[in-house]
Write an enzyme that holds these catalytic residues in place. Structure first.
Site, PDB file in Angstrom:
ATOM      1  N   HIS A 258      -9.528  69.034 -29.282  1.00  0.00           N
ATOM      2  CA  HIS A 258      -9.667  70.455 -29.814  1.00  0.00           C
ATOM      3  C   HIS A 258     -10.167  71.663 -29.082  1.00  0.00           C
ATOM      4  CE1 HIS A 258     -11.175  73.307 -33.042  1.00  0.00           C
ATOM      5  NE2 HIS A 258     -12.384  73.071 -32.429  1.00  0.00           N
TER       6      HIS A 258
ATOM      7  N   TYR B 214     -12.138  79.581 -36.081  1.00  0.00           N
ATOM      8  CA  TYR B 214     -13.223  79.767 -36.224  1.00  0.00           C
ATOM      9  C   TYR B 214     -14.021  80.446 -35.335  1.00  0.00           C
ATOM     10  CZ  TYR B 214     -14.757  75.583 -33.814  1.00  0.00           C
ATOM     11  OH  TYR B 214     -14.974  74.505 -33.140  1.00  0.00           O
TER      12      TYR B 214
ATOM     13  N   ASP C 236     -12.601  49.651 -62.967  1.00  0.00           N
ATOM     14  CA  ASP C 236     -12.207  48.765 -64.382  1.00  0.00           C
ATOM     15  C   ASP C 236     -11.291  48.151 -64.043  1.00  0.00           C
ATOM     16  OD1 ASP C 236     -10.610  51.160 -63.941  1.00  0.00           O
ATOM     17  OD2 ASP C 236     -10.505  51.750 -66.074  1.00  0.00           O
TER      18      ASP C 236
END
Length: 813
Positions: free
Chosen positions: A228, A259, A549
């Site tokens: 990156h 960013y 469940d």
């Protein structure tokens, strides 16, 4: 046995932020015999932590990730080294330069409100005020989270390391792990180039080296390292004289996959805009060899200028001040991605005592460490971790090519606007039911889950839409991966009969002399019924939380078919099974068709000599039968609230079963129906979906499932149950017939956030959107609330359940 000792011997592999955090959390809980092994030098060993830019944005669609990040901020805010704080709460700012992104930021603000994170949508002027360098004219708005900020990852690692050492932990650098010792299916030690370390528990916190350590242990670690890009500018005159490392919020420009953060008078910039750069974890160089090749560290690869060039233009468009600047330095830093973007946590089923704490970013590091430490010491974490449990991946999702392909796509999509139903595009199709060819012929619109192709509706039913009358217009977001055909399929199920592909539901076969005693002890309901009985029941953990469940069908005195949810159910049951019980996953070798609707009996009965009448084949019963030429296990169950059966057979006979039912149903108006209609119908009946509506953070009484609990017997978790509840899974009906919500939106009571939506779907029979939400237990039926949907407060009302057919007359006929 050694692993039951009061102070077990723990060896943690990796002294990055995760390993250091874990050593701190374990020693704080009294497990002080902790050895952390690191191949590089401390305190900066050269993994992902050593180059991490430290951005901590807590808001996420995943409640679990948000909770991890909240704890990381809380913990790092309390740490400092030599007077330097380990966290700098400068805040966070996410920018929108397109209407689609602005809508997404409203959705993210909803997540923040749901998970208790402070944040607000702000206008362009406020964005400019927070970040003066941006060009306000291209900004439509932003999402400001004042409590986010910058983690100083290496300092935070060091602070936690030093604290763990004071409690007895030891950290040994320059120790390269070369093997994992085991005996009788359990880990016994870690071999290094400088000796062997006996262990009762071993934790792989090795970051992108995780697959390497996993292979030594015979444990699959499904993560893909990728490089990156991160760069720093030259000093900027506009930031000259900066007295602090950072004063402005960390900044995201997600429309361009960028960013930004301050480094005093420079700006650091990270980019996800470039092509994926996968790294082979088995080819990453050891620390000294990397340094000998002029690499700063093993995780820092040379900067690829050609990948950076387009992003630099985008940076300059957002911040005109950068047009006169240049990049001073950059590198391609390696970190880990999984096929679904979530961490890989938990004890390996292949090797007891071998734990994974992998694919964890600095943002979530302390939260993950706390959860894993709780898991190891107490037997369960206090947070629901099913999204991170390493058992969640199916066998079909664990091939190296799958992990590489999906991991790389996760990198590409880090900042993309992703719809909750949006599937990955490749590799597909991977898993298909035996009916796949017929579904294609009927124009199935497929989405994907667990590797399975799942029809959500069928274009063949488009002609049925005209008879519905007008449906409310949908907004662009809720109209994605939706069709009015779903409404027609729901209506056909209520009025005639429909075939549903239920093959992706997990099926386990439990056999052996001890099968009944085992299942009865593990679950909450009474399973001591004659063969032919089917029981809805719950798997609880020791704290009374709902692990899953199940539907349990007793097919013979010592043979059961269990309808389960995830691979974690198989793992849980297998861990606890005595020697006289065998458990086998039979999902892949079998298939299932749900035949539901008022005409279901008229369709099925002529095909078999068995009695399928209500008297001869009662609700929650099972029978072996032949439908035409096909042997089936028929169970009279319905998750759509209509008469019908789940019909199971082997995969080789599945296509013949479909064709038999399809041909026989033509004169009855049979259709194929998809999961979009199914979800609408199940919510009208109030049927819960585990992992969505309830998890192990919830008790049966909170989830409205107390009817499945029998307190007159012993079962796992019984002693922890209490009927006293403060929250409840609450049914809501939206007041406006045209309004729709999807899930995870915040719910406001008396103007304040009080809970969040778990599941929602338009109830076509009711003419209203149905939403289930976790809310305070005391809310009476008829209470008005508001659900925030893209910044709008949508009125809703607490309803009485079940919303549809409360007397169950349609199922029992």
């Amino acid at each position: 046995m050694s692993h039951t000792r009061e102070n077990p011997r723990v060896v943690v592999i990796g002294a990055g932020i995760v390993g250091c955090s874990l050593a701190d959390e374990l020693t704080a809980r009294g497990w002080t015999d902790v050895t952390v092994l690191e191949q590089g030098p401390l305190p900066a060993p050269g993994g992902s932590t050593s180059h991490a830019p430290g951005l901590v944005f807590r808001t996420s669609p995943s409640k679990t990730l948000a909770e991890f990040a909240k704890y990381t901020v809380e913990k790092f805010s309390s740490l400092q080294v030599d007077g330097v704080p380990c966290f700098d709460p400068v805040g966070g700012l996410e920018l929108a330069t397109t209407p689609e992104r602005l809508a997404e930021l409203h959705r993210r603000a909803g997540y923040a409100a749901s998970w208790g994170i402070r944040g607000e949508i702000v206008g362009p002027a406020r964005c400019k005020e927070l970040w003066p360098l941006i060009d306000e004219s291209i900004v439509l708005g932003g999402f400001h989270t004042p409590d986010d900020g910058l983690a100083r990852a290496l300092l935070a690692a060091r602070a936690q390391m030093e604290r763990a050492i004071t409690r007895g932990a030891r950290f040994l650098d320059r120790h390269t792990v070369t093997g994992i010792e085991r005996q009788d299916g359990r880990v016994t030690g870690v071999v290094t180039d400088r000796g062997t370390f006996p262990a009762d528990h071993v934790v792989s916190a090795a970051g992108f080296w995780g697959p390497v350590i996993g292979r030594m242990a015979g444990v699959d670690v499904p993560l893909q390292p990728l490089a990156h890009q991160y760069a720093r500018t030259r000093p900027l005159p506009e930031l000259s004289g900066a007295s602090a490392e950072a004063t402005r919020p960390i900044l995201r420009f997600q429309d361009r996959d960028l960013y930004f953060r301050e480094h005093a008078d420079r700006i650091g910039i990270g980019s996800y805009a470039h092509r994926p750069l996968p790294v082979d974890p088995f080819a990453v160089l050891p620390y000294d060899e990397a340094r000998a090749r002029d690499m700063d560290m093993p995780s820092s690869y040379p900067f690829t200028e050609e990948d950076w060039a387009p992003s630099w233009e985008d940076c300059r468009a957002l911040m005109p001040a950068l047009r006169a600047s240049e990049i001073e330095e950059g590198f391609n830093g390696v970190f880990s991605f999984t096929p679904d973007g979530m961490p890989v946590l938990g004890e390996a089923r292949e090797l007891r005592g071998f734990w994974l704490a992998e694919a964890v970013w600095v943002t979530h590091s302390a939260g993950v460490a706390k959860a894993v430490a709780e898991w190891m010491v107490n037997g369960r974490p206090s947070l629901d971790l099913h999204e991170c449990d390493h058992t969640r991946f199916e066998e079909a999702q664990r091939s190296p090519s799958y992990v590489r392909e999906r991991g790389s796509q996760q990198f590409v999509e880090v900042y993309d606007v992703i719809h909750p139903l949006q599937p990955m595009e490749q590799p597909r199709p991977l898993r298909v039911s035996p009916f796949y060819a017929r579904q294609q012929q009927l124009g199935a619109y497929f989405l994907e889950g667990g590797g399975w192709e799942r029809p959500h509706w069928y274009e063949a039913n488009a002609s049925l839409v005209d008879a519905l009358g007008p449906l409310p217009e949908r907004d662009a977001w809720s109209a994605r991966h939706w069709s009015p055909i779903a409404a027609a399929e729901a209506r056909a199920t209520r009025e005639k009969v429909a075939l549903y592909d239920m093959t992706p539901l997990r099926r386990l076969e439990v056999t052996g002399p001890g099968a009944l005693d085992f299942l009865d002890r593990m679950t909450t309901n009474n399973l001591r019924k004659k063969p032919g009985a089917v029981t809805y029941t719950l798997l609880l953990d020791d704290s009374g939380g709902i692990r899953s469940d199940l539907t349990v069908a007793r097919l013979a005195p010592d043979r059961f078919q269990v309808g389960a949810n995830s691979p974690a159910d198989l793992d849980w049951l297998t861990r606890h099974a005595p020697d006289d019980v065998q458990i086998r996953d039979i999902t892949s070798g079998t298939c299932c068709i749900g035949v539901w609707g008022p005409a279901a009996r008229a369709l099925v009965q002529p095909l078999t000599r068995e009695d399928f009448s209500h008297e001869g084949f009662g609700y929650f019963r099972a029978k072996q039968a032949h439908l035409g030429h096909v042997p089936v296990t028929a169970m009279r169950l319905s998750y759509v609230g209509e008469l019908g059966w789940e019909l199971y057979t082997s995969a080789d006979l599945g296509l013949r079963l479909w064709d038999t039912l399809w041909e026989a149903g033509q004169e009855l108006g049979v259709i194929a129906a998809g999961r979009s209609a199914f979800n609408s119908l199940r919510l009208e009946k109030g049927y819960r979906a585990w992992g969505t509506d309830m998890t192990d953070e919830h008790s049966p009484y909170e989830a409205g499932l107390g009817f499945a609990v029998r307190l007159d017997k012993e079962f796992t978790g019984r002693g922890a149950l209490s009927p006293d509840i403060t929250r409840r899974l609450t049914p809501l009906l939206l007041d406006d017939p045209a309004a729709v919500v999807l899930s995870k939106e915040p719910v406001y009571v008396d103007g304040a956030p009080a809970g969040y939506v778990t599941s929602a779907s338009y109830g076509y029979t009711l003419g209203r959107c149905v939403a289930y939400a976790w809310l305070p237990a005391g809310l009476a039926t008829g209470t008005g609330v508001h659900i925030e949907y893209f910044g709008e407060k949508v009125p809703a009302t607490v309803a009485e359940e079940p919303l549809f057919d409360p007397k169950m007359t349609r199922i029992r006929r």
